[in-house]
Design an enzyme around this catalytic site. Sequence first.
Site, PDB file in Angstrom:
ATOM      1  N   ALA A  25     -24.142  19.797  22.231  1.00  0.00           N
ATOM      2  CA  ALA A  25     -25.424  19.244  22.688  1.00  0.00           C
ATOM      3  C   ALA A  25     -26.434  19.195  21.541  1.00  0.00           C
ATOM      4  O   ALA A  25     -27.178  18.218  21.396  1.00  0.00           O
ATOM      5  CB  ALA A  25     -25.972  20.098  23.837  1.00  0.00           C
ATOM      6  N   ASP A 106     -29.632  39.367  21.715  1.00  0.00           N
ATOM      7  CA  ASP A 106     -30.940  39.744  21.164  1.00  0.00           C
ATOM      8  C   ASP A 106     -30.893  40.106  19.676  1.00  0.00           C
ATOM      9  O   ASP A 106     -31.868  39.878  18.958  1.00  0.00           O
ATOM     10  CB  ASP A 106     -31.640  40.817  22.013  1.00  0.00           C
ATOM     11  CG  ASP A 106     -30.754  42.004  22.311  1.00  0.00           C
ATOM     12  OD1 ASP A 106     -29.664  42.094  21.726  1.00  0.00           O
ATOM     13  OD2 ASP A 106     -31.170  42.853  23.129  1.00  0.00           O
ATOM     14  N   GLY A 107     -29.743  40.630  19.198  1.00  0.00           N
ATOM     15  CA  GLY A 107     -29.611  40.858  17.754  1.00  0.00           C
ATOM     16  C   GLY A 107     -29.735  39.545  17.000  1.00  0.00           C
ATOM     17  O   GLY A 107     -30.447  39.445  15.981  1.00  0.00           O
ATOM     18  N   ILE A 129     -21.860  36.777  27.612  1.00  0.00           N
ATOM     19  CA  ILE A 129     -21.388  36.891  28.997  1.00  0.00           C
ATOM     20  C   ILE A 129     -22.179  37.948  29.777  1.00  0.00           C
ATOM     21  O   ILE A 129     -22.197  37.939  30.995  1.00  0.00           O
ATOM     22  CB  ILE A 129     -19.867  37.214  29.079  1.00  0.00           C
ATOM     23  CG1 ILE A 129     -19.538  38.570  28.455  1.00  0.00           C
ATOM     24  CG2 ILE A 129     -19.035  36.097  28.479  1.00  0.00           C
ATOM     25  CD1 ILE A 129     -18.131  39.081  28.801  1.00  0.00           C
ATOM     26  N   ASP A 130     -22.827  38.859  29.051  1.00  0.00           N
ATOM     27  CA  ASP A 130     -23.412  40.046  29.700  1.00  0.00           C
ATOM     28  C   ASP A 130     -24.643  39.761  30.570  1.00  0.00           C
ATOM     29  O   ASP A 130     -25.013  40.581  31.408  1.00  0.00           O
ATOM     30  CB  ASP A 130     -23.818  41.082  28.642  1.00  0.00           C
ATOM     31  CG  ASP A 130     -22.636  41.542  27.814  1.00  0.00           C
ATOM     32  OD1 ASP A 130     -21.496  41.444  28.306  1.00  0.00           O
ATOM     33  OD2 ASP A 130     -22.856  41.986  26.661  1.00  0.00           O
ATOM     34  N   MET A 172     -16.738  44.392  31.531  1.00  0.00           N
ATOM     35  CA  MET A 172     -17.748  44.383  30.462  1.00  0.00           C
ATOM     36  C   MET A 172     -19.151  44.122  31.011  1.00  0.00           C
ATOM     37  O   MET A 172     -19.315  43.811  32.185  1.00  0.00           O
ATOM     38  CB  MET A 172     -17.410  43.271  29.477  1.00  0.00           C
ATOM     39  CG  MET A 172     -16.398  43.650  28.454  1.00  0.00           C
ATOM     40  SD  MET A 172     -16.391  42.359  27.195  1.00  0.00           S
ATOM     41  CE  MET A 172     -15.569  43.242  25.889  1.00  0.00           C
ATOM     42  N   ARG A 260     -13.967  37.382  28.334  1.00  0.00           N
ATOM     43  CA  ARG A 260     -14.809  36.628  27.402  1.00  0.00           C
ATOM     44  C   ARG A 260     -14.203  35.281  27.044  1.00  0.00           C
ATOM     45  O   ARG A 260     -14.872  34.406  26.516  1.00  0.00           O
ATOM     46  CB  ARG A 260     -14.977  37.405  26.100  1.00  0.00           C
ATOM     47  CG  ARG A 260     -16.107  38.333  26.097  1.00  0.00           C
ATOM     48  CD  ARG A 260     -16.625  38.397  24.679  1.00  0.00           C
ATOM     49  NE  ARG A 260     -17.424  39.565  24.518  1.00  0.00           N
ATOM     50  CZ  ARG A 260     -17.646  40.163  23.368  1.00  0.00           C
ATOM     51  NH1 ARG A 260     -17.068  39.718  22.276  1.00  0.00           N
ATOM     52  NH2 ARG A 260     -18.407  41.199  23.307  1.00  0.00           N
TER      53      ARG A 260
HETATM   54  P1  ADP Z   1     -25.999  39.948  19.777  1.00  0.00           P
HETATM   55  O1  ADP Z   1     -26.667  38.793  19.136  1.00  0.00           O
HETATM   56  O2  ADP Z   1     -24.923  39.524  20.731  1.00  0.00           O
HETATM   57  O3  ADP Z   1     -26.999  40.930  20.366  1.00  0.00           O
HETATM   58  P2  ADP Z   1     -25.619  41.768  17.521  1.00  0.00           P
HETATM   59  O4  ADP Z   1     -26.604  42.764  18.008  1.00  0.00           O
HETATM   60  O5  ADP Z   1     -24.365  42.256  16.914  1.00  0.00           O
HETATM   61  O6  ADP Z   1     -25.170  40.745  18.662  1.00  0.00           O
HETATM   62  O7  ADP Z   1     -26.377  40.846  16.459  1.00  0.00           O
HETATM   63  C1  ADP Z   1     -25.723  39.767  15.838  1.00  0.00           C
HETATM   64  C2  ADP Z   1     -26.168  39.680  14.398  1.00  0.00           C
HETATM   65  O8  ADP Z   1     -27.571  39.423  14.342  1.00  0.00           O
HETATM   66  C3  ADP Z   1     -25.966  40.960  13.584  1.00  0.00           C
HETATM   67  O9  ADP Z   1     -24.671  41.106  13.090  1.00  0.00           O
HETATM   68  C4  ADP Z   1     -26.975  40.759  12.463  1.00  0.00           C
HETATM   69  O10 ADP Z   1     -26.466  39.888  11.470  1.00  0.00           O
HETATM   70  C5  ADP Z   1     -28.125  40.056  13.189  1.00  0.00           C
HETATM   71  N1  ADP Z   1     -29.125  41.058  13.602  1.00  0.00           N
HETATM   72  C6  ADP Z   1     -28.983  42.010  14.555  1.00  0.00           C
HETATM   73  N2  ADP Z   1     -30.062  42.807  14.617  1.00  0.00           N
HETATM   74  C7  ADP Z   1     -30.924  42.352  13.683  1.00  0.00           C
HETATM   75  C8  ADP Z   1     -32.216  42.767  13.246  1.00  0.00           C
HETATM   76  N3  ADP Z   1     -32.846  43.799  13.779  1.00  0.00           N
HETATM   77  N4  ADP Z   1     -32.789  42.054  12.243  1.00  0.00           N
HETATM   78  C9  ADP Z   1     -32.152  40.999  11.694  1.00  0.00           C
HETATM   79  N5  ADP Z   1     -30.928  40.576  12.049  1.00  0.00           N
HETATM   80  C10 ADP Z   1     -30.314  41.238  13.031  1.00  0.00           C
END
Ligand code: ADP
Length: 357
Positions: A25, A106-107, A129-130, A172, A260
């Site tokens: 998209a 959120d990471g 998926i969570d 999960m 997943r």
């Molecule tokens: P998700 O996005 O599913 O929550 P992660 O928490 O593993 O998965 O985050 C994915 C990637 O995003 C990490 O491997 C890192 O590269 C980046 N990331 C995570 N936390 C931070 C942070 N506090 N600041 C900057 N980049 C981050």
Amino acid sequence: MATFRKIGVLTSGGDAPGMNACVKAVVHRAKEQGIEVVGINGGYAGLIKGDLVDLTSEKVANIIGEGGTVLYTSRCPEFKTEEGIGTAVKTCRDNGIDALICIGGDGTFRGATDMTFHGVPSIGVPGTIDNDITATDYTIGLDTSINTAARLIDNLRDTNESHDRCGVVELMGNECGQIALYAAIASGAVACAIPERPFDEDAVIRRIFARRAAGTRSTIVVVAEGLKTPEGTPYSEAFYKKIKALGIQAKFFRAAHVIRGGRPTVRDRVTAARMGNRAVECLVNGESNLVVCEEDGKITTMDIAFALIADRMYKNKLKEGDLDRFTPEQIDRMKAICEKRRTEIAALYATVEHIAQ
Ligand code: ADP
């Protein structure tokens, strides 16, 4: 209106079915606007390595129904360092990438914020998926995972019925019980244990014995992976061992990553397409540092900083000073978002209980 010549798209963190539909998209909506799209392989690690792929309409022609992510994903701790982010920004500059769309959890959104503040406007799209992102009612991948989980439990029920067994199924969901709740309702589970609600173990065990006494051979208990014992071990296993010790024939099944994978459902494909379109539109409108959300069936956006603090509020993880930069109205809105989520979890939990009676 902002004018971009080229934008990048990446998938990061845990993969989720529907991520590919979102990428597709993004490519099509950008093309409509005369914007090129480059895919970044392997999330932020690919941004650091400069692992890029031009995404034409032809390249994304047959990916809408594929599970996983054709752009691959990774966890990249290096990206969190000043050096790592510096290299990522340089990759964008060197390759003419003016903005980013980052699909993940959120990471991933924290990473998008860092890129925005280093001069590369970025938008986050919730793909996990969570369904554990407080800001949005829905994250891409949930529907596929719960459909897969329900089918797996159906299969388990067949063999349980033959053998006169109780199946304890761990699903999960990180710290969120939504996958477990939906799957439990869909599969007629006798109980569902999740991190967000107290679990009356004795009552559930009595319920299992009562069913068996009444001649029901197959029983399913669903446990969310996020629920732990006081020692920090999975509650799912502890519960299984407990009922075995009480003389109930039982089998333990950890579905893990199997839920997943698989082809995304229509719900996930459509939501992914709508969110991907919206992410491009945000960038074109000069907006950045936003997460695309679904609220009451509508596609909306929310400031990433606001979304992340709302998430901490929901998880009771607020740190001192977290709320200082927000107005009382914004804080009220965060509280309302948290309350909505709690209400939804409570309603799903109540449904499990009603069905189990
Ligand atoms: P998700 O996005 O599913 O929550 P992660 O928490 O593993 O998965 O985050 C994915 C990637 O995003 C990490 O491997 C890192 O590269 C980046 N990331 C995570 N936390 C931070 C942070 N506090 N600041 C900057 N980049 C981050």
